[in-house]
Design a protein around this motif. Structure first.
Motif, PDB file in Angstrom:
ATOM      1  N   HIS A 117      81.028  16.950 -27.767  1.00  0.00           N
ATOM      2  CA  HIS A 117      79.840  17.569 -28.325  1.00  0.00           C
ATOM      3  C   HIS A 117      78.702  17.176 -27.391  1.00  0.00           C
ATOM      4  O   HIS A 117      77.738  16.530 -27.793  1.00  0.00           O
ATOM      5  N   ASN A 118      78.852  17.552 -26.120  1.00  0.00           N
ATOM      6  CA  ASN A 118      77.949  17.065 -25.076  1.00  0.00           C
ATOM      7  C   ASN A 118      76.474  17.216 -25.416  1.00  0.00           C
ATOM      8  O   ASN A 118      75.722  16.248 -25.343  1.00  0.00           O
ATOM      9  N   THR A 119      76.070  18.388 -25.747  1.00  0.00           N
ATOM     10  CA  THR A 119      74.659  18.630 -25.995  1.00  0.00           C
ATOM     11  C   THR A 119      74.173  17.816 -27.187  1.00  0.00           C
ATOM     12  O   THR A 119      73.141  17.147 -27.113  1.00  0.00           O
ATOM     13  N   GLU A 120      74.932  17.862 -28.253  1.00  0.00           N
ATOM     14  CA  GLU A 120      74.545  17.134 -29.467  1.00  0.00           C
ATOM     15  C   GLU A 120      74.478  15.620 -29.209  1.00  0.00           C
ATOM     16  O   GLU A 120      73.505  14.960 -29.577  1.00  0.00           O
ATOM     17  N   GLU A 121      75.484  15.076 -28.548  1.00  0.00           N
ATOM     18  CA  GLU A 121      75.500  13.636 -28.286  1.00  0.00           C
ATOM     19  C   GLU A 121      74.426  13.244 -27.281  1.00  0.00           C
ATOM     20  O   GLU A 121      73.841  12.165 -27.394  1.00  0.00           O
ATOM     21  N   TYR A 122      74.162  14.091 -26.310  1.00  0.00           N
ATOM     22  CA  TYR A 122      73.105  13.798 -25.351  1.00  0.00           C
ATOM     23  C   TYR A 122      71.747  13.781 -26.054  1.00  0.00           C
ATOM     24  O   TYR A 122      70.921  12.907 -25.792  1.00  0.00           O
ATOM     25  N   ILE A 123      71.537  14.708 -26.973  1.00  0.00           N
ATOM     26  CA  ILE A 123      70.289  14.743 -27.739  1.00  0.00           C
ATOM     27  C   ILE A 123      70.184  13.491 -28.609  1.00  0.00           C
ATOM     28  O   ILE A 123      69.111  12.878 -28.694  1.00  0.00           O
ATOM     29  N   ILE A 124      71.284  13.100 -29.238  1.00  0.00           N
ATOM     30  CA  ILE A 124      71.292  11.874 -30.048  1.00  0.00           C
ATOM     31  C   ILE A 124      70.974  10.668 -29.173  1.00  0.00           C
ATOM     32  O   ILE A 124      70.175   9.804 -29.554  1.00  0.00           O
ATOM     33  N   PHE A 125      71.586  10.615 -27.991  1.00  0.00           N
ATOM     34  CA  PHE A 125      71.331   9.512 -27.064  1.00  0.00           C
ATOM     35  C   PHE A 125      69.853   9.479 -26.674  1.00  0.00           C
ATOM     36  O   PHE A 125      69.208   8.428 -26.716  1.00  0.00           O
ATOM     37  N   ASP A 134      67.348  10.771 -28.272  1.00  0.00           N
ATOM     38  CA  ASP A 134      66.559  10.443 -29.458  1.00  0.00           C
ATOM     39  C   ASP A 134      66.589   8.936 -29.736  1.00  0.00           C
ATOM     40  O   ASP A 134      65.566   8.329 -30.031  1.00  0.00           O
ATOM     41  N   LEU A 135      67.779   8.340 -29.622  1.00  0.00           N
ATOM     42  CA  LEU A 135      67.915   6.895 -29.837  1.00  0.00           C
ATOM     43  C   LEU A 135      67.128   6.123 -28.781  1.00  0.00           C
ATOM     44  O   LEU A 135      66.438   5.150 -29.094  1.00  0.00           O
ATOM     45  N   LEU A 136      67.204   6.567 -27.535  1.00  0.00           N
ATOM     46  CA  LEU A 136      66.457   5.929 -26.451  1.00  0.00           C
ATOM     47  C   LEU A 136      64.952   6.044 -26.705  1.00  0.00           C
ATOM     48  O   LEU A 136      64.210   5.070 -26.552  1.00  0.00           O
ATOM     49  N   SER A 137      64.514   7.219 -27.132  1.00  0.00           N
ATOM     50  CA  SER A 137      63.106   7.431 -27.445  1.00  0.00           C
ATOM     51  C   SER A 137      62.666   6.548 -28.611  1.00  0.00           C
ATOM     52  O   SER A 137      61.595   5.941 -28.577  1.00  0.00           O
ATOM     53  N   HIS A 138      63.512   6.453 -29.632  1.00  0.00           N
ATOM     54  CA  HIS A 138      63.198   5.609 -30.790  1.00  0.00           C
ATOM     55  C   HIS A 138      63.126   4.134 -30.384  1.00  0.00           C
ATOM     56  O   HIS A 138      62.232   3.408 -30.827  1.00  0.00           O
ATOM     57  N   ILE A 180      65.699   0.078 -35.688  1.00  0.00           N
ATOM     58  CA  ILE A 180      66.779   1.010 -35.360  1.00  0.00           C
ATOM     59  C   ILE A 180      67.722   1.172 -36.541  1.00  0.00           C
ATOM     60  O   ILE A 180      68.141   2.288 -36.856  1.00  0.00           O
ATOM     61  N   ASN A 181      68.034   0.079 -37.219  1.00  0.00           N
ATOM     62  CA  ASN A 181      68.915   0.148 -38.398  1.00  0.00           C
ATOM     63  C   ASN A 181      68.271   0.953 -39.530  1.00  0.00           C
ATOM     64  O   ASN A 181      68.974   1.627 -40.264  1.00  0.00           O
ATOM     65  N   GLU A 182      66.952   0.868 -39.664  1.00  0.00           N
ATOM     66  CA  GLU A 182      66.261   1.631 -40.701  1.00  0.00           C
ATOM     67  C   GLU A 182      66.312   3.132 -40.425  1.00  0.00           C
ATOM     68  O   GLU A 182      66.264   3.923 -41.338  1.00  0.00           O
ATOM     69  N   GLN A 183      66.427   3.509 -39.148  1.00  0.00           N
ATOM     70  CA  GLN A 183      66.470   4.922 -38.786  1.00  0.00           C
ATOM     71  C   GLN A 183      67.811   5.544 -39.171  1.00  0.00           C
ATOM     72  O   GLN A 183      67.878   6.719 -39.461  1.00  0.00           O
ATOM     73  N   LYS A 184      68.865   4.741 -39.167  1.00  0.00           N
ATOM     74  CA  LYS A 184      70.210   5.283 -39.427  1.00  0.00           C
ATOM     75  C   LYS A 184      70.365   5.879 -40.771  1.00  0.00           C
ATOM     76  O   LYS A 184      69.995   5.947 -41.719  1.00  0.00           O
TER      77      LYS A 184
END
Length: 184
Positions: A111-119, A121-125, A180-184
């Protein structure tokens, strides 16, 4: 290129520490081509090398009050340059490895696009969490994690105790993990 003699360099650095833009411009004019060349030599693209020059001089300007005017300036500015280049290489390597890992997964799990966006987003967060730290925690955290300095080196650079560095680093890490845990 203007040759900076030791005496005039000290005078120039004193002016820089006081916030004089003309001193900053003189140092920029003296060093920017050498920093650009070093970045290119280290494998950076032209655009990345230009960004590195900007980052180095932003760092110099923001940290001008910590500059030791009695020490040679060239080793100082090239150490900053080296750290910024290494940070950029590490970040690029991390992103490349992540993308390669996604490509190597079996097609059922891609799910390249989806996982890259998640990555991203996590990096930005994570970066946002770092920005929300207190000034002292952020400074210690960035010197440790981004610059790769040891606790002893951080203590020396910031003129604080090693125990204070350890406490600030512990609290910063705890706050980031919690956010980060609160975001999950």
């Amino acid at each position: 290129m203007i040759f900076l003699e030791t005496y005039s360099e000290k005078k120039l650095l004193k002016s820089l520490v006081k916030g004089k833009e003309c001193a900053f411009k003189t140092l920029f004019n003296h060093y920017h081509k050498r920093i650009f060349g070093l970045a290119r030599y280290m494998g950076m693209s032209v655009d990345d090398a230009e960004c590195i020059v900007q980052e180095v001089f932003i760092s110099i300007w923001e940290g001008r009050k910590k500059i030791l005017v009695n020490k040679p300036f060239a080793p100082y500015i090239f150490t900053i340059t080296k750290r910024i280049i290494l940070k950029k290489i590490k970040r690029g390597t991390l992103e490349t490895n992540y993308i390669n890992n996604l490509r190597n997964q079996s097609p059922a799990f891609q799910h390249n696009t989806e996982e890259y966006i998640i990555f991203k987003d996590l990096l930005s967060h994570a970066n946002s969490c770092i920005d929300n730290l207190s000034t002292s925690q952020k400074q210690v955290f960035m010197l440790s994690k981004n610059e790769g300095l040891s606790n002893k080196e951080i203590a020396k650079e910031l003129n604080i105790s090693i125990r204070t560095v350890e406490n600030q680093l512990y609290r910063a890490t705890k706050e980031i993990k919690q956010a980060i845990n609160e975001q999950k």
